[in-house]
Design an enzyme around this catalytic site. Sequence first.
Site, PDB file in Angstrom:
ATOM      1  N   ASP A   1       3.430   4.153  -3.106  1.00  0.00           N
ATOM      2  CA  ASP A   1       3.608   3.931  -1.660  1.00  0.00           C
ATOM      3  C   ASP A   1       5.105   3.906  -1.323  1.00  0.00           C
ATOM      4  O   ASP A   1       5.571   3.114  -0.499  1.00  0.00           O
ATOM      5  CB  ASP A   1       2.916   2.656  -1.181  1.00  0.00           C
ATOM      6  CG  ASP A   1       2.815   2.578   0.347  1.00  0.00           C
ATOM      7  OD1 ASP A   1       3.141   3.574   1.029  1.00  0.00           O
ATOM      8  OD2 ASP A   1       2.427   1.513   0.864  1.00  0.00           O
TER       9      ASP A   1
ATOM     10  N   ASN B   1       3.305  -3.157   3.967  1.00  0.00           N
ATOM     11  CA  ASN B   1       1.910  -3.042   4.390  1.00  0.00           C
ATOM     12  C   ASN B   1       1.097  -2.358   3.306  1.00  0.00           C
ATOM     13  O   ASN B   1       1.391  -1.207   2.988  1.00  0.00           O
ATOM     14  CB  ASN B   1       1.859  -2.214   5.686  1.00  0.00           C
ATOM     15  CG  ASN B   1       0.458  -1.982   6.189  1.00  0.00           C
ATOM     16  OD1 ASN B   1      -0.521  -2.299   5.517  1.00  0.00           O
ATOM     17  ND2 ASN B   1       0.338  -1.387   7.368  1.00  0.00           N
TER      18      ASN B   1
ATOM     19  N   HIS C   1      -3.515   1.431  -2.096  1.00  0.00           N
ATOM     20  CA  HIS C   1      -2.809   0.143  -2.279  1.00  0.00           C
ATOM     21  C   HIS C   1      -3.660  -1.114  -2.082  1.00  0.00           C
ATOM     22  O   HIS C   1      -3.381  -1.936  -1.205  1.00  0.00           O
ATOM     23  CB  HIS C   1      -1.563   0.076  -1.393  1.00  0.00           C
ATOM     24  CG  HIS C   1      -1.732   0.560   0.032  1.00  0.00           C
ATOM     25  ND1 HIS C   1      -2.742   0.141   0.843  1.00  0.00           N
ATOM     26  CD2 HIS C   1      -0.996   1.444   0.747  1.00  0.00           C
ATOM     27  CE1 HIS C   1      -2.618   0.743   2.016  1.00  0.00           C
ATOM     28  NE2 HIS C   1      -1.573   1.540   1.973  1.00  0.00           N
TER      29      HIS C   1
HETATM   30 ZN   LIG Z   1      -0.888   2.598   3.591  1.00  0.00          ZN
END
Ligand SMILES: [Zn+2]
Length: 428
Positions: free
Chosen positions: A303, A276, A230
Amino acid sequence: MSKILIRGAKVLGGEAQDVLVDGETIAEVGTGLSAEGATVIEAAGQILLPGLVDLHTHLREPGREDSETVLTGTRAAASGGYTAVFAMANTHPVADTAGVVEQVYRLGKEAGYCDVQPIGAVTVGLEGRKLAELGAMHDSAAGVTVFSDDGKCVDDAVIMRRALEYVKAFGGVVAQHAQEPRLTEGAQMNEGIVSAELGLGGWPAVAEESIIARDVLLAEHVGSRVHICHLSTAGSVEIVRWAKSRGIDVTAEVTPHHLLLTDELVRTYNPVYKVNPPLRTEKDVLALREALADGTIDIVATDHAPHPHEDKDCEWAAAAMGMVGLETALSVVQQTMVETGHLDWAGVADRMSFAPARIGRATGHGRPVSAGEPANLVLVDPAYRGTVDPADFASRSRNTPYEGRELPGRVTHTFLRGRATVMDGKLA
Ligand SMILES: [Zn+2]
């Protein structure tokens, strides 16, 4: 019924063709194929892609079955067009032994909606101090090839170096959650104008970029490959671009939400936008789209991070970080990449199926749509327009940032080795 004829779909967005599936395999691709003995799916105007592969999913089982299970998470994956997902190791217990990864692998097989490839932890208990039994996890029935302490950064450079050296021996890869921990203590959102105005603890871009810079240099030094989870800033893109130009074996992923949303949304104080790494600025979003288009960023990974209602229904500072994403990923990519002219559908097939399967060594996935290949396929209606209603999700959790938002495209059918897991937009 073992034969299925998908009639008139645009294969990878190209020419309309018929695809005949016989049992678990694609038998024939062509025009005017005979429908004899086959169930026919009329797919004119739809796009046929290889089944999507997510290199970054949190299924939460074992340990947090109140937010997701392997069954509910793989149902969500199938709804989103996925035929394989890589399940992150930050479960309870942590997936840092052959026993736990084999359990997750077996639960995926039993669920039957989507292949589940467990990711092994890099360090024991995700504590960053001692390498987990990487070799035993690789040699287990789960055949782990991707290792990550995701949620936590492997911030000790010596541990990271040893992990890279260790997995090199069997062609594995370390997927790094790049977050320098000291630079992000108390961080609540992206560090910038909005965090200054709101008085929230800032999460500076350099916390991500400094770890990526270190890790590409470590990967070069030991001759191993590294994958960056990410990636979220324009600066991170520049570092990965530089590393690739030097021939360093680095790959990188971007999430759908970092391709669409910005830190301006934090002004609402709605914890559904807390994630996050944090949502960044418009400049970062545009740089990420460019990088995904030119191949600097290799893949889209969701994610997918389910959380129960009570972990998000609270004040910003106390809320858990993360968003669900499996069921909206393809629509967000259509909106941000296809409809903006950054990628065609063949490009989407690469970034969401071919490339993630290659990085994770997902056998039988990310294959061409041609005769003799496993029938892992997804049909998408790109003309569809709908409003996201979390009540429709197959996921056990509802923490989506897209509630009430109109997104394009809809998965109408998903096939896992020739068997429909989604039929006419509904789980089979
Ligand atoms: Zn992560």
